[in-house]
Write a protein that holds these residues in place. Sequence first.
Motif, PDB file in Angstrom:
ATOM      1  N   LEU A 179       0.848  -1.182   0.000  1.00  0.00           N
ATOM      2  CA  LEU A 179       0.000   0.000   0.000  1.00  0.00           C
ATOM      3  C   LEU A 179       0.884   1.233   0.000  1.00  0.00           C
ATOM      4  O   LEU A 179       1.897   1.273   0.705  1.00  0.00           O
ATOM      5  CB  LEU A 179      -0.916   0.022   1.234  1.00  0.00           C
ATOM      6  CG  LEU A 179      -1.921  -1.137   1.372  1.00  0.00           C
ATOM      7  CD1 LEU A 179      -2.596  -1.083   2.741  1.00  0.00           C
ATOM      8  CD2 LEU A 179      -2.970  -1.089   0.264  1.00  0.00           C
ATOM      9  N   SER A 180       0.494   2.239  -0.755  1.00  0.00           N
ATOM     10  CA  SER A 180       1.307   3.452  -0.843  1.00  0.00           C
ATOM     11  C   SER A 180       1.312   4.175   0.495  1.00  0.00           C
ATOM     12  O   SER A 180       0.348   4.101   1.276  1.00  0.00           O
ATOM     13  CB  SER A 180       0.756   4.373  -1.927  1.00  0.00           C
ATOM     14  OG  SER A 180      -0.481   4.933  -1.530  1.00  0.00           O
ATOM     15  N   SER A 181       2.397   4.878   0.736  1.00  0.00           N
ATOM     16  CA  SER A 181       2.501   5.627   1.994  1.00  0.00           C
ATOM     17  C   SER A 181       1.423   6.712   2.072  1.00  0.00           C
ATOM     18  O   SER A 181       0.922   7.020   3.161  1.00  0.00           O
ATOM     19  CB  SER A 181       3.891   6.261   2.107  1.00  0.00           C
ATOM     20  OG  SER A 181       4.131   7.125   0.999  1.00  0.00           O
ATOM     21  N   THR A 182       1.053   7.272   0.910  1.00  0.00           N
ATOM     22  CA  THR A 182       0.005   8.301   0.897  1.00  0.00           C
ATOM     23  C   THR A 182      -1.327   7.723   1.359  1.00  0.00           C
ATOM     24  O   THR A 182      -2.039   8.327   2.176  1.00  0.00           O
ATOM     25  CB  THR A 182      -0.165   8.870  -0.523  1.00  0.00           C
ATOM     26  OG1 THR A 182       1.081   9.417  -0.959  1.00  0.00           O
ATOM     27  CG2 THR A 182      -1.233   9.958  -0.544  1.00  0.00           C
ATOM     28  N   LEU A 183      -1.640   6.527   0.860  1.00  0.00           N
ATOM     29  CA  LEU A 183      -2.882   5.870   1.253  1.00  0.00           C
ATOM     30  C   LEU A 183      -2.861   5.519   2.731  1.00  0.00           C
ATOM     31  O   LEU A 183      -3.840   5.749   3.458  1.00  0.00           O
ATOM     32  CB  LEU A 183      -3.097   4.608   0.411  1.00  0.00           C
ATOM     33  CG  LEU A 183      -4.319   3.756   0.767  1.00  0.00           C
ATOM     34  CD1 LEU A 183      -5.606   4.539   0.521  1.00  0.00           C
ATOM     35  CD2 LEU A 183      -4.326   2.450  -0.027  1.00  0.00           C
ATOM     36  N   VAL A 184      -1.745   4.979   3.207  1.00  0.00           N
ATOM     37  CA  VAL A 184      -1.639   4.589   4.606  1.00  0.00           C
ATOM     38  C   VAL A 184      -1.778   5.803   5.511  1.00  0.00           C
ATOM     39  O   VAL A 184      -2.493   5.766   6.527  1.00  0.00           O
ATOM     40  CB  VAL A 184      -0.305   3.867   4.866  1.00  0.00           C
ATOM     41  CG1 VAL A 184      -0.085   3.661   6.366  1.00  0.00           C
ATOM     42  CG2 VAL A 184      -0.269   2.528   4.131  1.00  0.00           C
ATOM     43  N   ASP A 185      -1.080   6.898   5.163  1.00  0.00           N
ATOM     44  CA  ASP A 185      -1.182   8.115   5.981  1.00  0.00           C
ATOM     45  C   ASP A 185      -2.621   8.621   6.041  1.00  0.00           C
ATOM     46  O   ASP A 185      -3.107   9.056   7.097  1.00  0.00           O
ATOM     47  CB  ASP A 185      -0.279   9.210   5.399  1.00  0.00           C
ATOM     48  CG  ASP A 185       1.195   8.900   5.602  1.00  0.00           C
ATOM     49  OD1 ASP A 185       1.503   8.031   6.443  1.00  0.00           O
ATOM     50  OD2 ASP A 185       2.030   9.516   4.911  1.00  0.00           O
ATOM     51  N   SER A 186      -3.285   8.573   4.907  1.00  0.00           N
ATOM     52  CA  SER A 186      -4.672   9.031   4.857  1.00  0.00           C
ATOM     53  C   SER A 186      -5.562   8.169   5.749  1.00  0.00           C
ATOM     54  O   SER A 186      -6.402   8.681   6.501  1.00  0.00           O
ATOM     55  CB  SER A 186      -5.189   8.995   3.416  1.00  0.00           C
ATOM     56  OG  SER A 186      -6.545   9.361   3.358  1.00  0.00           O
ATOM     57  N   LEU A 187      -5.358   6.848   5.693  1.00  0.00           N
ATOM     58  CA  LEU A 187      -6.147   5.937   6.512  1.00  0.00           C
ATOM     59  C   LEU A 187      -5.895   6.169   7.997  1.00  0.00           C
ATOM     60  O   LEU A 187      -6.833   6.151   8.819  1.00  0.00           O
ATOM     61  CB  LEU A 187      -5.830   4.487   6.149  1.00  0.00           C
ATOM     62  CG  LEU A 187      -6.326   4.010   4.776  1.00  0.00           C
ATOM     63  CD1 LEU A 187      -5.720   2.641   4.444  1.00  0.00           C
ATOM     64  CD2 LEU A 187      -7.854   3.917   4.769  1.00  0.00           C
ATOM     65  N   LEU A 188      -4.629   6.386   8.370  1.00  0.00           N
ATOM     66  CA  LEU A 188      -4.297   6.617   9.773  1.00  0.00           C
ATOM     67  C   LEU A 188      -4.887   7.929  10.277  1.00  0.00           C
ATOM     68  O   LEU A 188      -5.302   8.028  11.439  1.00  0.00           O
ATOM     69  CB  LEU A 188      -2.782   6.598   9.958  1.00  0.00           C
ATOM     70  CG  LEU A 188      -2.112   5.232   9.748  1.00  0.00           C
ATOM     71  CD1 LEU A 188      -0.594   5.368   9.804  1.00  0.00           C
ATOM     72  CD2 LEU A 188      -2.596   4.225  10.793  1.00  0.00           C
ATOM     73  N   GLN A 189      -4.923   8.941   9.415  1.00  0.00           N
ATOM     74  CA  GLN A 189      -5.526  10.221   9.810  1.00  0.00           C
ATOM     75  C   GLN A 189      -7.027  10.059  10.071  1.00  0.00           C
ATOM     76  O   GLN A 189      -7.563  10.598  11.045  1.00  0.00           O
ATOM     77  CB  GLN A 189      -5.303  11.268   8.712  1.00  0.00           C
ATOM     78  CG  GLN A 189      -3.875  11.763   8.620  1.00  0.00           C
ATOM     79  CD  GLN A 189      -3.680  12.744   7.471  1.00  0.00           C
ATOM     80  OE1 GLN A 189      -4.643  13.177   6.835  1.00  0.00           O
ATOM     81  NE2 GLN A 189      -2.419  13.099   7.194  1.00  0.00           N
TER      82      GLN A 189
END
Length: 779
Positions: A179-189
């Motif tokens: 999973l892309s870091s952008t997607l992961v960061d968005s999910l964590l936010q």
Amino acid sequence: MSGGYIPLSSHTNHSCKKTSGHGFQGKPVIVAKRNLNVSATDGNFIEKIRERLNNGKVEISPSAYDTAWVAMVPSREYSGSKQPCFPQCLDWIMESQNPDGSWGLHPGLAKDSLSCTLACVLALHKWNVGQQLVQRGLDFIRSNGWAACNEVQSSPIGFNVIFPAMINYAKELDLTLPLSSTLVDSLLQVRDSEIRRDRNLEYVAEGLGNFCNWKEILTRQTSNGSLFNSPATTAAALIHCHDDKCFQYLVSVLAVFDKWVPTVYPLDIYTRLCVVDTLERLGVSRFFGHEIGCILDEMYRLWQRKEEEIFADVSCRAMAFRLLRMKGYEVSSDELAAYVDQEHFFETVSLQMSGVDTVLELYRASQARLHEDETTLEKLHAWTSTFLKQQLLSKTILDKRLQKQVEYDLKNFHGILDRVENRRALDLYEIGDYQVLKAAYRFPTVHNEDIFLFSKQDFNICQAQYRKDLDQLERWYADCKLDTLKYGRNVVRVSHFLTSAMLGDPSLSEARVAFAKTIVLVTRMDDFFDHHGSREESLRIIELIRQWKEQPTSVYGSEEVEILFTALYNTVNDLAEKAYVRQGRCIKSVLINLWIEILTSFMSEMDSWTVETAPSMDEYLSFAWVSIGCRICILTSIHFLGVKLPEDVVMSPESTSLCRHVSLVARLLNDIQTFEKEQKERKLNSVSLQLAAHKGAISEEDAISEIEKLVEYNRRKLLQLILQTEGSRMPKECKHVFWQSGKIGYYLYSHGDEFTSPQQMMEDAKSLIFQPLSLPLLD
């Protein structure tokens, strides 16, 4: 304020002998015998459905998500163990991967598949088994990871908390996710935002990580050892707290399902309630009366002892309350008091029970209000109806079938006619139907091929009989020469539809036809008295009915009077002959008295419009409740229900009270809709009388509001009488007709005058009478 049973002259004799001369020679009513409704195939379906009802066994699909969490529990040493406590769950995971590399129930539920797949991948990786399966699972996550942040996709409960938490857990296990870091960061936010909102997140505690106080969460543990009847949450608690009751719960679940667990357990009581509700909605509950009675008796015993499985689940409690109350069991609405405040509701219930489907169950329960002082149901109705309307307006209900059900229930709950609802339920019913909690699951006990095929086949059998009834009514109408009248309303098809919608059993053909013929004659007489006949002609019809000679030789005065009286005369004679076979006594005098009563009420209305002084509200209602026609239609038709009815029961104070309340519901709803039209015609109704009583001190809106309160008062009184058993002599089969007649009032007049402008009715009639359900080919 009584309706008044108008006696005939003492010298008049009314027998049920066959009449001749210019009388109507109708063809015999076609009666579908009960045993003709069940073919050999139907009998097989009935036995299979009965077996499901009797054995109480819950059929539910496996949850890959929950099974994975159980598989992640280490062996009895718990912390530090390198062996799974429930290796059979791990075996199931390795045996159950889908061809596309995913785990989960439905390939179209992208977020559910992602959640299930990631959980299974974590379980396999944790115990270092099934590396090829892990890789295929990771490939699926790579291809479908985009769905995790897609708001259009249907989402399992707590997905925004659980899925990011599993991503973090993958890091702890040194598992790299594609999973892309952008997607992961968005999910964590999104996850952090959900947690900061401080909602009641215990149900998804496995996704809370360090934010979770497990000892506090264990205070919510039920007597069976689970947390929220969720294997996943309970497994997570067992991993963190080593609680023996959690362990015993999981052992008990696997003792039932062997190698996997469902997403919720136990579900026995809720399942049995759902089956009862489903059979009623599909229109086939009449085949399973004994079994349904046994289930509800048991539910009532459990309700009385406050069984945890009922009271711990909002939907289960609301459904149990509604089904029990509407079947006459004494259940208190105080048991729903915890949910009367919307803000408190969403603050205190878990995510598991805060969805639209749960609120819909509460809304349905709120409609079962019996008493004026049941403020619990009043408050519950206020916020649930507002909430559901907001959900529709904001288009946040992604489940299209749930959306349609909410729309339908909100539109006119009290006016949902049985067979119309049955058709809609059949159109929405699917064998492979699924529901979604933290994972999607199927419910074969409720949604299965046996119920599906049997219900559709039964509907088509009923529909074929309805069409035979319509043919008979149209022949009768022509034979009576009512089609030659150049004025008034032809409501043959309207009356046929309404009676088919309220009395669906094919064996009730005679009752439907009697009710429909009476509606037609009442409408024709009303139009004549109201608009087209002179006062002298109207009085002449009443006098002819009072005289009622077996061989009429009277001078009618006009062709219209002759047609109307002859149609009524021969129809009453014909119905009386048929009722004699059913009842073993002549009911002709009863029918004649009912006709004198209603036509006299028409005259009272005419007189009230011509005098300078308007009647009081009480005076108006004393004849207006009769003139709406419910009483004569009901008391005519109930003689054909297959139950013996002594005349003193038909004309008893109990019967009169039932007639009065159901009639006032219809009359007052009609008055609200026709107020403006009748005001222009300088006619009186309850709204204009309400305005006059206050001498202009209130607005039209306030006057209508007062009449609406009066409608609700009479609806509650009607329901009280329907459910009353002590001291009641009116058979339940007859009470059903009263209740359905009340629904017709709401159906016709809640959102316009559907009787004279039947747009929605035309669509409903088409689906009920003329459009058969398609049946799949059987092997």
